[in-house]
Scaffold this active site. Structure first.
Site, PDB file in Angstrom:
ATOM      1  N   LEU A 298       0.840  -1.199   0.000  1.00  0.00           N
ATOM      2  CA  LEU A 298       0.000   0.000   0.000  1.00  0.00           C
ATOM      3  C   LEU A 298       0.875   1.249   0.000  1.00  0.00           C
ATOM      4  CD1 LEU A 298      -3.197   0.550   2.133  1.00  0.00           C
ATOM      5  CD2 LEU A 298      -1.611   2.413   1.666  1.00  0.00           C
TER       6      LEU A 298
ATOM      7  N   HIS B  20       7.830   1.567  11.226  1.00  0.00           N
ATOM      8  CA  HIS B  20       8.396   2.810  10.728  1.00  0.00           C
ATOM      9  C   HIS B  20       7.450   3.952  11.112  1.00  0.00           C
ATOM     10  CE1 HIS B  20       9.664   5.821   7.748  1.00  0.00           C
ATOM     11  NE2 HIS B  20      10.791   5.142   7.627  1.00  0.00           N
TER      12      HIS B  20
END
Length: 343
Positions: free
Chosen positions: A127, A231
């Site tokens: 994505l 992240h």
């Protein structure tokens, strides 16, 4: 809102390549490599064209298109089942407890076990949303469209679904986890390993990775600190996954240590709450500040699958739909759509 999720085609290669160059590394399912992306699109076309309504080794690639301009501004992927061609590796965090009578102490050591527990699961991944479009619920539209596709093609997908979140990458593009664990055995830096994996698969992990457990206490402080940590740009994605029912069950990515989230497929919230309804009326009175509820609306099978935001209102035994979203989807009264609340 003029955006639509649709199946990717070979004509989307340049758009996807440009987005792949923006990922910043550690994004295995979207490598900035034309040959690898072309292979993905070819594999996706085969998956959309396959007529058998059964579980296979399929990949489905979708794009987010601005129908007003024709620009592609996002993409996502669904793998019907991982680990069918080569092993799907994860690290599973476990523990070993030992007791010493002489010292009168119990020691608990956290360890990383190389695992293929998740083989056969469906994976949602790849994505990416263009930075200029990260508002207005477009990330949610991309992410949740995958679940509606799975729901409407349920026999083609597994009973368990996973999502790998990118782990922590430093400012130089390196991975503290890779440097502390796998990098010691492979003689290549994280960027090279990540690129190789994206292009050729992770069979080299099976060939070279030691199979014995790794004691977390023996890793560097930097490597330990990022285990199971997404992240910074993936924190919103993690919250969306949790809202869908995904949970972290101590599986992490073998490259960057990012968390791997899992859920029983039929328990995904968008799948559980979606409804099928016949469109009985196209009503121009639906929309902002007027009437109706803004919902995700999907229709079509396989390569004809489409998802957009639409304004919906109950209408007798069916629903009324705003004409603009109906036009994007190619919907006319009498046709059936799948819809689910925007939350």
């Amino acid at each position: 809102m003029t955006f639509l999720i649709r199946a990717a085609t070979p004509d989307d290669l340049q758009h996807i390549y440009e987005m792949a160059k923006r990922t910043g590394g550690g994004f295995t399912n979207l490598p900035p490599d034309r040959k690898a992306l072309t292979a993905k699109l070819e594999r996706s076309a085969e998956g959309f064209a396959r007529t058998e309504d059964t579980l296979g080794n399929d990949l489905f690639v979708f794009v987010l298109e601005n129908t007003a301009t024709g620009e592609v501004r996002g993409t996502c992927q669904v793998f019907s089942a991982v680990g069918l061609k080569w092993p799907f590796y994860s690290y599973r965090i476990g523990a070993l407890t030992q007791h010493s009578e002489e010292l009168g102490r119990t020691f608990r050591a956290d360890i990383l076990n190389l695992s293929t527990d998740l083989e056969g699961a469906t994976e949602v991944g790849g994505l990416f949303l263009h930075p200029g479009e990260r508002s207005g619920g477009l990330g949610m539209l991309i992410a949740r469209s995958r679940y509606l596709f799975i729901r409407n093609h349920r026999p083609r997908f597994a009973d368990r679904t996973l999502a790998e979140l990118r782990g922590v990458i430093d400012e130089a593009g390196g991975s503290p986890f890779w440097d502390g664990v796998a990098g010691r055995f492979f003689g290549m830096n994280f960027q090279d390993a990540d690129e190789f994996n994206a292009k050729y698969g992770n069979q080299f992990i099976a060939d070279l990775m030691p199979k014995h457990p790794v004691y977390i206490a023996m890793l560097t402080e930097h490597a330990r600190a990022v285990i199971g940590v997404p992240h910074p740009t993936g924190r919103a994605a993690m919250r969306m996954l949790e809202n869908e029912g995904f949970a972290w069950e101590n599986y992490i990515d073998i490259f960057d240590g990012g968390p791997t989230m899992t859920v029983r497929t039929d328990q995904i919230r968008s799948i559980r709450e979606a409804q099928d309804s016949q469109v009985t009326l196209l009503d121009a009175g639906l929309g902002d500040h007027l009437r109706g509820e803004k919902r995700l609306v999907a229709c079509g099978k396989l390569a004809d699958f489409r998802t957009t935001y639409g304004w919906v209102e109950p209408d007798g035994d069916g629903i009324a739909l705003d004409p603009a979203s109906a036009a994007r989807l190619g919907i006319e009264p009498g046709m059936t759509v799948t819809h689910v609340a925007r939350w």
